[in-house]
Each structure stands twice: as structure tokens, then as C-alpha cells.
Enzyme design. Sequence first.
Site, PDB file in Angstrom:
ATOM      1  CE  LYS A  44      25.231 -71.023  69.876  1.00 16.39           C
ATOM      2  NZ  LYS A  44      24.933 -72.422  70.223  1.00 16.39           N
ATOM      3  NE  ARG A 142      23.102 -77.490  75.693  1.00 17.94           N
ATOM      4  CZ  ARG A 142      23.879 -76.889  74.775  1.00 17.94           C
ATOM      5  NH1 ARG A 142      25.069 -76.421  75.111  1.00 17.94           N
ATOM      6  NH2 ARG A 142      23.474 -76.770  73.532  1.00 17.94           N
ATOM      7  CG  HIS A 174      23.750 -79.630  70.450  1.00 14.49           C
ATOM      8  ND1 HIS A 174      24.319 -79.294  69.241  1.00 14.49           N
ATOM      9  CD2 HIS A 174      24.384 -78.856  71.365  1.00 14.49           C
ATOM     10  CE1 HIS A 174      25.258 -78.370  69.432  1.00 14.49           C
ATOM     11  NE2 HIS A 174      25.317 -78.083  70.713  1.00 14.49           N
ATOM     12  NE  ARG A 230      21.589 -77.680  65.645  1.00 14.12           N
ATOM     13  CZ  ARG A 230      21.472 -78.971  65.960  1.00 14.12           C
ATOM     14  NH1 ARG A 230      20.651 -79.757  65.290  1.00 14.12           N
ATOM     15  NH2 ARG A 230      22.168 -79.470  66.968  1.00 14.12           N
ATOM     16  CE1 TYR A 276      45.305 -51.231  89.935  1.00 15.05           C
ATOM     17  CE2 TYR A 276      44.109 -52.473  88.273  1.00 15.05           C
ATOM     18  CZ  TYR A 276      44.263 -51.324  89.019  1.00 15.05           C
ATOM     19  OH  TYR A 276      43.403 -50.288  88.856  1.00 15.05           O
ATOM     20  CB  CYS A 323      43.730 -53.061  84.226  1.00 19.87           C
ATOM     21  SG  CYS A 323      45.430 -53.161  84.830  1.00 19.87           S
ATOM     22  CG  ASP A 325      39.068 -49.202  81.926  1.00 17.20           C
ATOM     23  OD1 ASP A 325      37.951 -49.606  81.569  1.00 17.20           O
ATOM     24  OD2 ASP A 325      39.286 -48.646  83.020  1.00 17.20           O
TER      25      ASP A 325
HETATM   26  C1  LIG Z   1      25.520 -73.218  69.247  1.00 13.56           C
HETATM   27  C2  LIG Z   1      24.817 -74.373  68.675  1.00 13.56           C
HETATM   28  C3  LIG Z   1      25.227 -74.925  67.449  1.00 13.56           C
HETATM   29  C4  LIG Z   1      26.482 -74.501  66.736  1.00 13.56           C
HETATM   30  O1  LIG Z   1      27.590 -75.112  67.353  1.00 13.56           O
HETATM   31  P1  LIG Z   1      29.080 -74.939  66.789  1.00 13.56           P
HETATM   32  O2  LIG Z   1      29.895 -75.846  67.606  1.00 13.56           O
HETATM   33  O3  LIG Z   1      29.429 -73.496  67.009  1.00 13.56           O
HETATM   34  O4  LIG Z   1      29.032 -75.286  65.347  1.00 13.56           O
HETATM   35  C5  LIG Z   1      24.455 -75.937  66.906  1.00 13.56           C
HETATM   36  N1  LIG Z   1      23.352 -76.388  67.548  1.00 13.56           N
HETATM   37  C6  LIG Z   1      22.954 -75.890  68.731  1.00 13.56           C
HETATM   38  C7  LIG Z   1      21.760 -76.454  69.391  1.00 13.56           C
HETATM   39  C8  LIG Z   1      23.673 -74.881  69.347  1.00 13.56           C
HETATM   40  O5  LIG Z   1      23.280 -74.414  70.526  1.00 13.56           O
END
Ligand SMILES: *Cc1c(COP(=O)(O)O)cnc(C)c1O
Length: 389
Positions: A44, A142, A174, A230, A276, A323, A325
Site C-alpha cells: 500500500k 479501527r 489486525h 501480512r 529561518y 525549509c 525546498d
Molecule cells: C499496513 C498493514 C499491514 C502491514 O503492517 P506492517 O506493520 O507494515 O507489517 C498489515 N495489515 C494491515 C491491515 C495493514 O493495514
Amino acid sequence: MTSPLPPARPGSQATAYVDLGAVEGNVRALRGHAGPAALMAVVKADAYGHGLVPVARAAIRGGATWLGTARLSEAITLRDNGIPGRLMAWQAVPGADFAACLEREIDLGVSAPWALDEIVAAARHTGITARVHLKVDTGLGRAGAYAADFTALLDAAVAAAREGTVRVVGVWSHLACADEPGHPSIRAQQLVFEAAVAEAARAGCELEVRHLANSAATVTDPSLHYDLVRTGIAIYGLSPVPALGDSAAYGLTPAMTLVARLALVKDVPAGQGVSYGHLYTTTEATRLGLVPLGYADGIPRNASNVGPLAVGGVRHRIAGRVCMDQVVVDLGAGSNARAGDDVVIFGTGGAGEPTAQEWAVSTGTISYEIVTRLGPRVEREYVGVEEVG
Ligand SMILES: *Cc1c(COP(=O)(O)O)cnc(C)c1O
């Protein structure tokens, strides 16, 4: 496993070199951690800033059999670029183009009844059975159906499965605190997860994959692996549990090296305020270097006076404010740096340069944010692979 960096292209101000050989090796190392579980490379957010399609290909070479994205559009881009294998996307709002996903054999994560309804409609419209993974909120608070609402989501999915519009191929969740091994919430979430899996099985779902583990859970707790892990941050070679071990401790190599080139070098006397607000003042006659990267490019503004970098193998901190840039570095009176010289913002750390993890600590964030926030003016260049095209 790390590949030497090619010389910067003439005129190139800043380049993020992405070592695809490192990504491939990291995936291979993570498969070792994952044991019999399959591995999903989470790509992602443009592969955490590393580049969606090149990273996806490297992850497949390393043995990833699944690729995961948040947005549907990211998974669609993968398939439209010829990426094979299982793809899964899990974030959408009402009106999303689920039909485009079904036409591309993209699995869908489902957290809410509205999504299931729209997916069923897309399946009827296209005549393609949707492969769905029901997400249960086991305690992260979440995404996912809250445990108390999971039964209703499951019942609706089972009804859709009966009419052939949907196949429930996964149940997933998750973790909230996977990067704190032993945190009591992990076991609590695991119990809720297993109850949801058992409920799906009782309802007649023949699940292909049960999945709960992110990178941190993958490298710290085999009991969380189930059928599929994942992994995101770890495939980019950054430690998922920096409090317990650095990249090398988990067999990982940071894939991204961010290099800028000095745009200007000049000598100034003692007492010169820099950038700055004059947050930095030279204490003696010295040589300043101008680094053409700023917060528009992803250098956090709160790296002012603290962000580490290396010029000619010598470490410095950003002098004064970041800054939009550019930033300034105090190279010291004895420096013989010249315009055009490389400035390493972060890399593997193998040559003593700062790492993305060190940047995270310096700026009060996590390595994920350091690599993901790089802006579009930073060129990505891929190394570590004989890529054709
Ligand atoms: C981003 C994400 C992951 C990966 O998490 P990491 O901590 O980068 O390994 C796995 N599952 C879900 C649902 C995520 O949003």
C-alpha cells in the site's frame, strides 16, 4: 545483498535508490520467519514510498504469493501492470468500484454490511463470484466488524454465498500492539479472532486463509501466523520491533537509500545565523552546504537542528530550520566538500550513514512515516536487479 549505488544522473538533485535485491532478500528472510504460512507483501501507499510495481515484482521473486493494498485502486494498478497471483485490497467507501476488482480477480476485505451489499451487487452485475475476507475488529478499534456485529456480517455473507455471488475465503483481523511482544492485548485479540474463525467454520465457510499477523507479529510470535502473514515494513528492510532488534537482527536489509547532492558550498564567519528563525548560529568560521531537499520532499520540519546526514562519509546534523525546498548543513571549516557532492540522508547504515530508523527516533515518529512521506520530486531509481523495461 546490498547493491552498490550507481553514480547520480547529472543534474539530479535527490534520488531515492531502491534496492530490489534487498526487497527480494527480505521477503525470503520473512518466509523463513513465517514457516508454513504463506506471505502477503503489503505494498500500500506506493509500497511505503518505494514504488508499487517494481516492489511487487521483487516481492514475488522473493516468494510472496499474495500482495496486499489498502485502496482498491492500488490493487487495480498492480493487476493492470501484469502482476500475477493473489491480490487483496481492504479499504473502500460507498460507491467504490468493486466490479473493477472482481474483473481483475482481486480479493476484497469486508468490514461492514454496506460493503458486502455493494460487492454482492457488483457480483450480480459482472457475473463474477467475489472472493471476500471478513474482517473482525478483535480489539484494535479501527476497521473490521466489531465482534458483537460479526455474526450479522457473517450471516449476510453466508446468504450471499448460497446464491453464488460471494465466497468467504478468509477471516482476518489486525493487532493493536504487535510491536510490544507480550502485551496482554495480543492474546485477548487472538482469542476473539479464533472465536470468529470458529463461528465462520460452523456457518459452513471453507476458509482458505485465516490471517492476523503484521511484520512485528511475524518475526516475534509464530502462534499468530495462521495461514498467511501480512508483512509490510519488514519487506522494506526496516525493523518492525526496533525496541528489540535492528534490521540485521531480523535478517533484514533496508532497501531505500536517500541521496541528495550539494547545491552550494560557502564559507561564513563565526556568529552567522542559519536558515529561518536563526535557530542555528555558527560558533566559528565554517563552511556551509546547501542540501536541496525540504519538507515538500518529506524531510520532517521537526528535523530542524537534529536530522542526521552524511557528507563524504562524515556525519552531520541539519543546521537550523528545515525549509520547503532545502536544508543547510554545517560542514566545518576543514571540509573540502563541493557543489555536486553526495549527501546521504539515510541508507542501510552499512557505511556508517544514518538509517530511516535513526531519522524516526530523531523526529519522534516511526520509520514507516520517514520512507512513506517522500515527495514526488524525489526520483526513485531501482538497483539490485537486472530489470528489463
Ligand atoms: C499496513 C498493514 C499491514 C502491514 O503492517 P506492517 O506493520 O507494515 O507489517 C498489515 N495489515 C494491515 C491491515 C495493514 O493495514
